[in-house]
Design a protein around this motif. Structure first.
Motif, PDB file in Angstrom:
ATOM      1  N   LEU A  62      42.705  54.832  27.871  1.00 15.65           N
ATOM      2  CA  LEU A  62      42.672  53.803  28.913  1.00 15.65           C
ATOM      3  C   LEU A  62      44.028  53.778  29.586  1.00 15.65           C
ATOM      4  O   LEU A  62      45.056  54.007  28.939  1.00 15.65           O
ATOM      5  N   ARG A  63      44.050  53.483  30.888  1.00 21.27           N
ATOM      6  CA  ARG A  63      45.322  53.343  31.590  1.00 21.27           C
ATOM      7  C   ARG A  63      45.165  52.400  32.767  1.00 21.27           C
ATOM      8  O   ARG A  63      44.062  52.169  33.270  1.00 21.27           O
ATOM      9  N   ALA A  64      46.300  51.854  33.186  1.00 18.14           N
ATOM     10  CA  ALA A  64      46.377  51.003  34.375  1.00 18.14           C
ATOM     11  C   ALA A  64      47.761  51.222  34.975  1.00 18.14           C
ATOM     12  O   ALA A  64      48.723  51.480  34.240  1.00 18.14           O
ATOM     13  N   PRO A  65      47.884  51.149  36.304  1.00 18.34           N
ATOM     14  CA  PRO A  65      49.187  51.375  36.938  1.00 18.34           C
ATOM     15  C   PRO A  65      50.252  50.427  36.393  1.00 18.34           C
ATOM     16  O   PRO A  65      50.039  49.221  36.294  1.00 18.34           O
TER      17      PRO A  65
ATOM     18  N   ARG B 296      43.287  41.861  35.212  1.00 18.10           N
ATOM     19  CA  ARG B 296      42.627  42.190  36.483  1.00 18.10           C
ATOM     20  C   ARG B 296      43.162  43.461  37.130  1.00 18.10           C
ATOM     21  O   ARG B 296      42.712  43.841  38.210  1.00 18.10           O
ATOM     22  N   ALA B 297      44.109  44.113  36.501  1.00 16.91           N
ATOM     23  CA  ALA B 297      44.662  45.342  37.068  1.00 16.91           C
ATOM     24  C   ALA B 297      43.590  46.421  37.114  1.00 16.91           C
ATOM     25  O   ALA B 297      42.722  46.498  36.231  1.00 16.91           O
ATOM     26  N   ALA B 298      43.648  47.255  38.149  1.00 17.06           N
ATOM     27  CA  ALA B 298      42.708  48.374  38.246  1.00 17.06           C
ATOM     28  C   ALA B 298      42.952  49.279  37.047  1.00 17.06           C
ATOM     29  O   ALA B 298      44.086  49.684  36.779  1.00 17.06           O
ATOM     30  N   SER B 299      41.908  49.595  36.304  1.00 11.12           N
ATOM     31  CA  SER B 299      42.082  50.406  35.105  1.00 11.12           C
ATOM     32  C   SER B 299      41.066  51.531  35.077  1.00 11.12           C
ATOM     33  O   SER B 299      40.032  51.487  35.751  1.00 11.12           O
ATOM     34  N   GLU B 300      41.389  52.546  34.268  1.00  9.44           N
ATOM     35  CA  GLU B 300      40.548  53.728  34.158  1.00  9.44           C
ATOM     36  C   GLU B 300      40.438  54.140  32.702  1.00  9.44           C
ATOM     37  O   GLU B 300      41.288  53.796  31.887  1.00  9.44           O
TER      38      GLU B 300
END
Length: 142
Positions: free
Chosen positions: A91-94, A70-74
């Protein structure tokens, strides 16, 4: 005397038949084929060569959900590698390690079948170096 057991088996099957599942015959479509778009779906014909098709973007979104929950991802807005044998999105997520999705071919259809799904997901630091470049454009996928 030998026919008696067969008759008993037939009667048993006749009485047991309501318990068996019913299988429907496959439906055959009689709809007209879609308009000719050169073998490509209309949604994918106007996509610039450095950007993912809607199908590839959806694959990246679904992969991000799988990897990062559920982490905000881009995802990267464009392919970081675009060549004859490989097209890659980042792809990445904080707080999470980046991932590189490597498509062996472009997907211009509306879905990717299991047979066609030869996409690689790379997570090692050596493989995802392109994802850490400064100035890369990102698009939210979550």
């Amino acid at each position: 005397m030998r026919r008696l057991p067969l008759v008993g088996l037939a009667l048993c099957l006749a009485g047991c038949a309501p318990d068996l599942p019913v299988v429907a015959a496959p439906r055959v479509s009689t709809a007209a084929p879609p308009a000719d778009t050169g073998g490509k779906p209309a949604a994918a014909t106007d996509v610039p060569p450095d950007r993912p098709t809607p199908t590839e973007a959806a694959y990246a979104r679904d992969t991000a959900r799988l990897l990062y929950g559920r982490a905000a991802s881009e995802r990267s807005a464009t392919f970081v590698v675009a060549g004859p044998d490989e097209w890659s999105l980042c792809l990445r997520a904080p707080g999470k390690r980046p991932a590189l999705i490597v498509f062996a071919r472009r997907f211009r259809s509306e879905a990717i079948s299991q047979v066609e799904d030869d996409v690689e997901i790379r997570r090692r630091a050596a493989d995802t170096g392109a994802c850490r470049k400064a100035g890369m454009a990102w698009i939210s996928v979550s």
